[in-house]
Motif scaffolding. Structure first.
Motif, PDB file in Angstrom:
ATOM      1  N   LYS A 125     -11.418  -3.433  -1.120  1.00  0.00           N
ATOM      2  CA  LYS A 125     -10.400  -2.553  -1.597  1.00  0.00           C
ATOM      3  C   LYS A 125      -9.323  -2.261  -0.484  1.00  0.00           C
ATOM      4  O   LYS A 125      -8.278  -1.958  -1.120  1.00  0.00           O
ATOM      5  CB  LYS A 125     -11.482  -1.070  -1.355  1.00  0.00           C
ATOM      6  CG  LYS A 125     -12.070  -0.878  -2.203  1.00  0.00           C
ATOM      7  CD  LYS A 125     -13.030   0.443  -1.594  1.00  0.00           C
ATOM      8  CE  LYS A 125     -14.157   0.887  -2.811  1.00  0.00           C
ATOM      9  NZ  LYS A 125     -14.796   2.326  -2.377  1.00  0.00           N
ATOM     10  N   ILE A 126      -9.622  -2.630   0.303  1.00  0.00           N
ATOM     11  CA  ILE A 126      -7.925  -2.937   1.488  1.00  0.00           C
ATOM     12  C   ILE A 126      -7.034  -3.834   0.835  1.00  0.00           C
ATOM     13  O   ILE A 126      -5.650  -3.835   0.904  1.00  0.00           O
ATOM     14  CB  ILE A 126      -8.647  -3.565   2.541  1.00  0.00           C
ATOM     15  CG1 ILE A 126      -9.392  -1.983   3.558  1.00  0.00           C
ATOM     16  CG2 ILE A 126      -7.143  -3.274   3.411  1.00  0.00           C
ATOM     17  CD1 ILE A 126      -9.754  -2.045   4.857  1.00  0.00           C
ATOM     18  N   ASN A 127      -7.995  -4.734   0.838  1.00  0.00           N
ATOM     19  CA  ASN A 127      -6.327  -6.117   0.452  1.00  0.00           C
ATOM     20  C   ASN A 127      -5.683  -5.396  -0.850  1.00  0.00           C
ATOM     21  O   ASN A 127      -4.910  -6.028  -1.107  1.00  0.00           O
ATOM     22  CB  ASN A 127      -7.368  -7.085   0.059  1.00  0.00           C
ATOM     23  CG  ASN A 127      -8.317  -7.785   1.272  1.00  0.00           C
ATOM     24  OD1 ASN A 127      -7.051  -7.753   1.767  1.00  0.00           O
ATOM     25  ND2 ASN A 127      -9.003  -8.327   0.979  1.00  0.00           N
ATOM     26  N   LEU A 128      -6.598  -4.543  -1.669  1.00  0.00           N
ATOM     27  CA  LEU A 128      -6.340  -4.001  -2.951  1.00  0.00           C
ATOM     28  C   LEU A 128      -5.337  -3.292  -3.052  1.00  0.00           C
ATOM     29  O   LEU A 128      -3.878  -3.582  -3.637  1.00  0.00           O
ATOM     30  CB  LEU A 128      -6.873  -3.450  -4.150  1.00  0.00           C
ATOM     31  CG  LEU A 128      -6.623  -2.790  -5.342  1.00  0.00           C
ATOM     32  CD1 LEU A 128      -5.898  -3.757  -6.271  1.00  0.00           C
ATOM     33  CD2 LEU A 128      -7.870  -2.643  -6.405  1.00  0.00           C
ATOM     34  N   TYR A 129      -5.364  -2.430  -1.788  1.00  0.00           N
ATOM     35  CA  TYR A 129      -3.929  -1.423  -1.407  1.00  0.00           C
ATOM     36  C   TYR A 129      -2.820  -2.435  -0.891  1.00  0.00           C
ATOM     37  O   TYR A 129      -2.131  -1.652  -1.621  1.00  0.00           O
ATOM     38  CB  TYR A 129      -5.037  -1.018  -0.550  1.00  0.00           C
ATOM     39  CG  TYR A 129      -5.587   0.555  -1.054  1.00  0.00           C
ATOM     40  CD1 TYR A 129      -5.181   0.908  -2.536  1.00  0.00           C
ATOM     41  CD2 TYR A 129      -7.152   0.759  -0.494  1.00  0.00           C
ATOM     42  CE1 TYR A 129      -6.185   2.277  -2.989  1.00  0.00           C
ATOM     43  CE2 TYR A 129      -8.350   1.690  -1.010  1.00  0.00           C
ATOM     44  CZ  TYR A 129      -7.791   2.621  -2.157  1.00  0.00           C
ATOM     45  OH  TYR A 129      -8.435   3.276  -3.133  1.00  0.00           O
ATOM     46  N   LEU A 130      -3.116  -3.220  -0.015  1.00  0.00           N
ATOM     47  CA  LEU A 130      -2.148  -4.150   0.584  1.00  0.00           C
ATOM     48  C   LEU A 130      -1.627  -4.720  -0.528  1.00  0.00           C
ATOM     49  O   LEU A 130       0.035  -4.726  -0.528  1.00  0.00           O
ATOM     50  CB  LEU A 130      -2.557  -4.553   1.773  1.00  0.00           C
ATOM     51  CG  LEU A 130      -3.395  -4.510   2.955  1.00  0.00           C
ATOM     52  CD1 LEU A 130      -4.169  -5.542   3.789  1.00  0.00           C
ATOM     53  CD2 LEU A 130      -1.736  -3.522   3.742  1.00  0.00           C
ATOM     54  N   GLN A 131      -2.180  -5.330  -1.231  1.00  0.00           N
ATOM     55  CA  GLN A 131      -1.344  -5.741  -2.420  1.00  0.00           C
ATOM     56  C   GLN A 131      -0.322  -4.680  -3.604  1.00  0.00           C
ATOM     57  O   GLN A 131       0.526  -5.518  -3.743  1.00  0.00           O
ATOM     58  CB  GLN A 131      -2.607  -6.764  -3.662  1.00  0.00           C
ATOM     59  CG  GLN A 131      -1.859  -7.403  -5.022  1.00  0.00           C
ATOM     60  CD  GLN A 131      -1.021  -8.445  -4.303  1.00  0.00           C
ATOM     61  OE1 GLN A 131      -1.017  -9.003  -3.455  1.00  0.00           O
ATOM     62  NE2 GLN A 131       0.273  -8.502  -5.466  1.00  0.00           N
ATOM     63  N   LYS A 132      -1.114  -3.700  -4.074  1.00  0.00           N
ATOM     64  CA  LYS A 132      -0.393  -2.790  -4.403  1.00  0.00           C
ATOM     65  C   LYS A 132       1.069  -2.112  -3.465  1.00  0.00           C
ATOM     66  O   LYS A 132       2.244  -1.766  -4.128  1.00  0.00           O
ATOM     67  CB  LYS A 132      -0.700  -1.550  -4.906  1.00  0.00           C
ATOM     68  CG  LYS A 132      -1.961  -1.489  -5.729  1.00  0.00           C
ATOM     69  CD  LYS A 132      -3.038  -0.403  -6.131  1.00  0.00           C
ATOM     70  CE  LYS A 132      -3.747  -0.466  -7.385  1.00  0.00           C
ATOM     71  NZ  LYS A 132      -4.617   0.513  -7.811  1.00  0.00           N
ATOM     72  N   ALA A 133       0.834  -2.339  -2.095  1.00  0.00           N
ATOM     73  CA  ALA A 133       1.704  -2.163  -1.094  1.00  0.00           C
ATOM     74  C   ALA A 133       2.606  -2.538  -1.115  1.00  0.00           C
ATOM     75  O   ALA A 133       4.417  -2.519  -1.456  1.00  0.00           O
ATOM     76  CB  ALA A 133       1.750  -1.588  -0.227  1.00  0.00           C
ATOM     77  N   ARG A 134       2.803  -4.245  -1.837  1.00  0.00           N
ATOM     78  CA  ARG A 134       3.474  -5.399  -1.358  1.00  0.00           C
ATOM     79  C   ARG A 134       4.420  -5.457  -3.024  1.00  0.00           C
ATOM     80  O   ARG A 134       5.654  -5.147  -2.954  1.00  0.00           O
ATOM     81  CB  ARG A 134       2.633  -6.386  -1.270  1.00  0.00           C
ATOM     82  CG  ARG A 134       2.161  -6.834  -0.106  1.00  0.00           C
ATOM     83  CD  ARG A 134       2.356  -7.917   0.396  1.00  0.00           C
ATOM     84  NE  ARG A 134       1.045  -8.622   1.092  1.00  0.00           N
ATOM     85  CZ  ARG A 134       0.291  -8.427   1.092  1.00  0.00           C
ATOM     86  NH1 ARG A 134      -1.014  -8.043  -0.113  1.00  0.00           N
ATOM     87  NH2 ARG A 134      -0.500  -8.527   2.720  1.00  0.00           N
ATOM     88  N   ILE A 152       2.486  -3.814   7.015  1.00  0.00           N
ATOM     89  CA  ILE A 152       1.404  -4.586   5.384  1.00  0.00           C
ATOM     90  C   ILE A 152       0.974  -5.896   6.070  1.00  0.00           C
ATOM     91  O   ILE A 152       0.107  -6.408   6.013  1.00  0.00           O
ATOM     92  CB  ILE A 152       2.561  -4.417   4.555  1.00  0.00           C
ATOM     93  CG1 ILE A 152       3.006  -3.226   3.889  1.00  0.00           C
ATOM     94  CG2 ILE A 152       2.007  -5.725   3.487  1.00  0.00           C
ATOM     95  CD1 ILE A 152       3.755  -3.589   2.422  1.00  0.00           C
ATOM     96  N   ALA A 153       2.088  -6.681   7.019  1.00  0.00           N
ATOM     97  CA  ALA A 153       1.563  -8.162   7.402  1.00  0.00           C
ATOM     98  C   ALA A 153       0.271  -7.786   8.419  1.00  0.00           C
ATOM     99  O   ALA A 153      -0.272  -8.473   8.813  1.00  0.00           O
ATOM    100  CB  ALA A 153       3.006  -8.878   8.493  1.00  0.00           C
ATOM    101  N   THR A 154       0.221  -6.418  10.247  1.00  0.00           N
ATOM    102  CA  THR A 154      -0.388  -6.054  10.333  1.00  0.00           C
ATOM    103  C   THR A 154      -1.580  -6.061  10.119  1.00  0.00           C
ATOM    104  O   THR A 154      -2.259  -6.287   9.952  1.00  0.00           O
ATOM    105  CB  THR A 154       0.168  -4.628  11.113  1.00  0.00           C
ATOM    106  OG1 THR A 154       1.788  -5.600  11.552  1.00  0.00           O
ATOM    107  CG2 THR A 154      -0.906  -4.679  12.392  1.00  0.00           C
ATOM    108  N   LEU A 155      -1.554  -4.881   8.779  1.00  0.00           N
ATOM    109  CA  LEU A 155      -2.938  -4.385   8.424  1.00  0.00           C
ATOM    110  C   LEU A 155      -3.826  -5.352   8.149  1.00  0.00           C
ATOM    111  O   LEU A 155      -4.621  -5.728   7.668  1.00  0.00           O
ATOM    112  CB  LEU A 155      -2.023  -3.101   7.263  1.00  0.00           C
ATOM    113  CG  LEU A 155      -2.306  -2.067   8.020  1.00  0.00           C
ATOM    114  CD1 LEU A 155      -1.232  -0.684   6.854  1.00  0.00           C
ATOM    115  CD2 LEU A 155      -3.071  -1.526   8.508  1.00  0.00           C
TER     116      LEU A 155
END
Length: 557
Positions: free
Chosen positions: A382-391, A360-363
């Motif tokens: 959109k990518i930032n939203l997906y990464l937040q959901k992943a966290r 997640i940090a790399t992405l």
């Protein structure tokens, strides 16, 4: 009519003891009056106790300090004629937005990271093991009572070990001979000498020992200077901070003159031929994760003919890491999420979350590099939203973790590269990470064109809590950590002539590596933890609710 008398008369010659008067019986009216008086007194005291005191007349005892606020609110915890139900405990203690942290399955999950135990079907299967909170945490024992102190008899029905000093099994790492998973090529004995010299300004070991012994220090105290130089206690003293390259290793390793010389330059017209790119080539190629390249001077990788060099080289040098990544993608193109990791290697179930965190940090880093491109702002959001959901998903222990997603598929090499060319690629990897210059393989293991993941925080006693501060007051480091034997003669010889050291002390040299668990076995602990000495109860080392990660994730209602 017969006469009545209140006095008794004697009608026999036997001189027996007797009362001189008959017992007077109360009349019905008097009994009612006295009954009302006593009942009124009782009700008055009961009302006063319930209103102004702490229900001491009916309570089993004073509540502990954490629950003192419920002293006059019995109904907060007790149903009429019933004990305390777990749901009432959870109403205060589990105001979390994710999952229960105090139940039986959550306890198992924290220690094993096996989410299958907390699935609905599994919970139903193991629900008979669930124990009421009140069965272990006994209240009404006084304000200073510690509810966390649970007697051994609560543990022994499931863990039939008897006592710590009799049937307690050997620690798992020792019983199963589990190696330390740090993956570093580390020699403690030799580094003890180097560190002592570093601390004392480069003086010889003979001079160091002579000076410190004149100050009244013995060998153990001298060695502890080297131990604590790298193993720094955390503020509370319970554990140690992770060893850091910048703080503990940089003085000796990968110095300013470190470099990589004469590697084959990648020919863009022949992309499958072994070679590495210069920084200028990386800038022209572009791609995710190359912000460092755009900010670097292309002159750091000078090109001479068909060869490229890099000077200076740093620890975790981005040019080396990117070059290794490009080689891996050619050799093992079906590696999935492992491309998001800079290192590879086996991980235990307890550590799988670190892989997701690194990915997640790399992405996130690659996404941040796209922020400056206006035409991509919508996609970046959109990518930032997906990464937040992943966290957020990573915080949920019930979410499925799949270790296979991060495995480097070295068993599925690219068939388009012939075997002789594959060997040339692997030689290039070895040259790129040479142990002498730039020193990568002097300390790190290499696996399938990837530097093996370093586990700086070893979880050895995964089922127990250990407090170094409570022990170091009475014991020295080398009193307990004896697996790697250190003495002055070995330290001196390992620095003066390492080859002779390995010959003269073959067994010590074999054990002197990072894979050796230099941790005391259970017999060492039993010397002090016994009925006659230090506490040996279950809760001395084990806690049933050790996971504090989610206790602050309040669910506001």
């Amino acid at each position: 009519m017969a006469k009545t008398t209140k006095k008794k008369k004697q009608y026999t010659q036997l001189n027996l003891p007797f009362s001189s008067r008959y017992v007077k019986q109360l009349s019905r009216f008097e009994m009612i009056v006295w009954g009302c008086v006593l009942a009124g007194a009782f009700l008055t005291y009961f009302f006063f106790d319930a209103t102004f005191q702490k229900n001491s007349f009916i309570a089993s005892g004073e509540l502990s300090s954490p629950h003192a606020g419920f002293e006059k609110k019995c109904e907060s915890c007790h149903d009429i004629g019933q004990g305390v139900e777990d749901v009432l405990c959870s109403s205060c203690h589990e105001k979390t937005s994710i999952f229960t942290v105090y139940d039986f399955d959550a306890h198992y999950l924290y220690r094993s990271n096996d989410a299958s135990r907390v699935l609905p079907t599994s919970i139903k299967q193991h629900e008979s093991h669930e124990m009421p909170c009140s069965s272990c945490h006994l209240e009404h024992r006084g304000k200073n009572a510690d509810l966390r102190l649970v007697s051994d008899k609560k543990c022994l029905p499931c863990h039939a070990f008897g006592s710590f000093n009799k049937k307690h099994p050997e620690f798992e790492f020792a019983h199963k001979t589990v190696p330390d998973d740090s993956t570093l090529l580390m020699t403690h004995i030799r580094h003890t000498g180097f560190v002592l010299q570093e601390i004392h300004g480069g003086a010889t070991l003979d001079a160091i020992f002579q000076t410190l012994k004149l100050d009244g220090m013995d060998d153990q105290q001298i060695f502890e200077q080297a131990c604590l130089f790298c193993h720094n206690p955390e503020p509370d003293g319970r554990n140690f901070s992770n060893v850091s390259f910048d703080k503990h290793c940089m003085q000796c390793h990968v110095k300013a003159d470190a470099s990589v010389l004469g590697l084959p330059l990648l020919n863009p017209m022949m992309p499958n031929m072994p070679g590495v790119e210069s920084i200028r080539q990386m800038q022209l190629r572009g791609g995710a994760g190359l912000a460092w390249a755009y900010a670097s001077n292309p002159g750091l990788t000078p090109v001479e003919g068909s060869e490229v060099s890099k000077s200076p080289v740093y620890h975790k040098d981005p040019w080396i890491m990117e070059s290794l990544s490009q080689i891996r993608q050619k050799l093992y193109p079906a590696s999935g999420l492992s491309d998001l990791l800079q290192s590879a290697g086996e991980v235990t179930p307890q550590r799988i979350d670190t892989l997701y965190s690194h990915a997640i940090a790399t992405l996130q880093q690659q996404t941040n590099e796209l922020q400056a491109r206006p035409e991509l702002q919508g996609e970046v959001a959109k990518i930032n939203l997906y990464l937040q959901k992943a966290r957020e998903q990573l915080q949920n222990p019930l979410a499925v973790r799949n270790l296979e997603n991060f495995q480097l598929r070295s068993d599925q090499p690219y068939e388009g590269i012939p075997e002789n060319m594959r060997a040339a690629y692997l030689k290039l990897v070895r040259d790129l990470t040479a142990p002498d210059n730039p020193e990568c393989r002097k300390c790190h293991l290499l696996n399938s064109a990837t530097i093996a993941r370093v586990q700086a925080d070893q979880d050895v006693l995964i089922r127990a809590e250990f407090n170094h501060r409570a022990h170091i007051i009475q014991e020295r480091c080398t009193d307990c950590h004896t697996r790697i034997s250190i003495d002055a003669a070995k330290v001196k010889l390992s620095i003066e002539n390492f080859t002779k050291f390995k010959t003269s002390f073959a067994r010590e040299a074999m054990l002197d590596r990072s894979a050796t668990q230099n941790i005391p076995r259970i017999e060492s602990c039993k010397k002090c933890h016994s009925p006659e000495k230090v506490s040996n109860s279950c809760t001395t080392c084990h806690t049933f609710h050790p996971n504090k990660l989610h206790r602050a994730s309040f669910k506001m209602q």
